[in-house]
Scaffold this motif. Structure first.
Motif, mmCIF file in Angstrom:
data_model
loop_
_atom_site.group_PDB
_atom_site.id
_atom_site.type_symbol
_atom_site.label_atom_id
_atom_site.label_comp_id
_atom_site.label_asym_id
_atom_site.label_seq_id
_atom_site.Cartn_x
_atom_site.Cartn_y
_atom_site.Cartn_z
ATOM 1 N N GLU A 127 90.806 75.060 18.479
ATOM 2 C CA GLU A 127 91.431 75.219 19.801
ATOM 3 C C GLU A 127 92.603 76.192 19.732
ATOM 4 O OE1 GLU A 127 90.147 73.943 22.526
ATOM 5 O OE2 GLU A 127 88.621 72.884 21.376
ATOM 6 N N ALA A 158 91.176 67.701 14.535
ATOM 7 C CA ALA A 158 90.550 67.644 15.856
ATOM 8 C C ALA A 158 90.733 68.940 16.645
ATOM 9 C CB ALA A 158 91.122 66.471 16.652
ATOM 10 N N LEU A 159 91.823 69.646 16.405
ATOM 11 C CA LEU A 159 92.123 70.833 17.203
ATOM 12 C C LEU A 159 92.011 72.129 16.408
ATOM 13 C CD1 LEU A 159 95.238 69.445 19.128
ATOM 14 C CD2 LEU A 159 92.858 69.485 19.875
ATOM 15 N N ILE A 218 91.601 65.047 26.683
ATOM 16 C CA ILE A 218 91.647 65.688 25.355
ATOM 17 C C ILE A 218 91.538 64.630 24.260
ATOM 18 C CG2 ILE A 218 93.168 66.889 23.719
ATOM 19 C CD1 ILE A 218 94.225 68.494 26.148
ATOM 20 N N LYS A 277 88.252 65.270 22.123
ATOM 21 C CA LYS A 277 88.553 65.939 20.851
ATOM 22 C C LYS A 277 88.870 64.952 19.724
ATOM 23 C CE LYS A 277 88.459 70.085 22.647
ATOM 24 N NZ LYS A 277 87.334 70.946 22.406
#
Length: 191
Positions: free
Chosen positions: A140, A136-137, A89, A93
Motif C-alpha cells: 500500500e 498487512a500494508l 482497512i 487488510k
C-alpha cells in the motif's frame, strides 16, 4: 601645606569609608545574587520536572492512538467517515474485526493528505494492529505509525540519522516511552 595635607588625609579617610561601604554592598549583592541563582536553578528544575510529567501524562492519554499516514482525502463536498474507512482497512487488510472508538483527520489541509488519527478501544488492539501493519500494508501507499507527543517526536527525530546508520549495520532499535532503546529495553543514546 599642613592644611592641604589635612584635607588630603580627610579625603583619604572619606574615600576609605566609601570603599568599605561599597565592599559591604558588593558582598550583600553577591549574597543576593547567589540566592537568586539558586532560586532560579530550583525553578528551572521544577519546570523541567513538570514538563516531563506533562509529557508523560499526554503520552498516557495517547496510548490507544495510532496514525494512518498517506490515505487520500475525499474531495468535494462529501464528508469523510474516517471510522468506517479505518474499520474497513482493518477488516480487509488485517483480517481483524476491531471496532474503532474514534477516527478523524488531523492537521491543516494542504498538499499532502492529513493523517487519520485513530483511537482504539484498548492498548492490546493497538499493539496487534501495529505488529501486523508492516506485513498487512507492504503493498500500500499508506502506513501506520504510533501517535507520539510533540516532545517524543522531537526526541525521535533527533537521532534519526544515527538510527538509520545503525539499522544498516544490523543494530535494531525501538523508540519507546520517549527514548530509543536497544536490546532488553535499555536506553541506547545517553542524554
Amino acid at each position: 601645606m599642613l592644611e592641604s595635607l589635612q584635607k588630603v588625609e580627610k579625603a583619604l579617610e572619606f574615600e576609605g569609608l566609601r570603599i568599605n561601604d561599597l565592599e559591604q554592598k558588593n558582598k550583600e549583592l553577591k549574597s543576593r545574587l547567589g540566592k537568586m541563582e539558586k532560586a532560579y536553578n530550583d525553578l528551572e528544575q521544577r519546570v523541567s520536572n513538570q514538563d516531563r510529567e506533562a509529557n508523560k501524562a499526554e503520552r498516557f492519554s495517547r496510548r490507544n492512538n495510532l496514525r494512518i499516514v498517506g490515505i487520500e482525502e475525499s474531495t468535494g463536498d462529501q464528508t469523510e467517515d474516517c471510522v468506517v474507512k479505518v474499520e474497513d482497512i482493518l477488516s480487509t487488510k488485517f483480517n481483524m474485526n476491531i471496532k474503532v472508538e474514534r477516527a478523524h483527520r488531523d492537521g491543516k489541509k494542504g498538499d499532502k493528505p492529513r493523517h487519520i488519527l485513530v483511537k482504539t478501544l484498548s492498548i492490546r488492539e493497538k499493539v496487534d494492529i501495529m505488529k501486523k501493519s508492516r506485513e498487512a500494508l507492504n503493498k500500500e501507499k499508506y502506513y501506520i505509525v504510533d501517535d507520539l507527543t510533540l516532545a517524543d517526536l522531537t526526541e525521535k527525530k533527533k537521532y534519526k540519522k544515527q538510527v538509520q546508520d545503525l539499522f544498516m549495520k544490523g543494530t535494531k532499535l525501538r523508540f519507546y516511552a520517549g527514548v530509543w532503546r536497544g536490546d532488553g529495553g535499555v536506553p541506547y543514546f545517553s542524554a
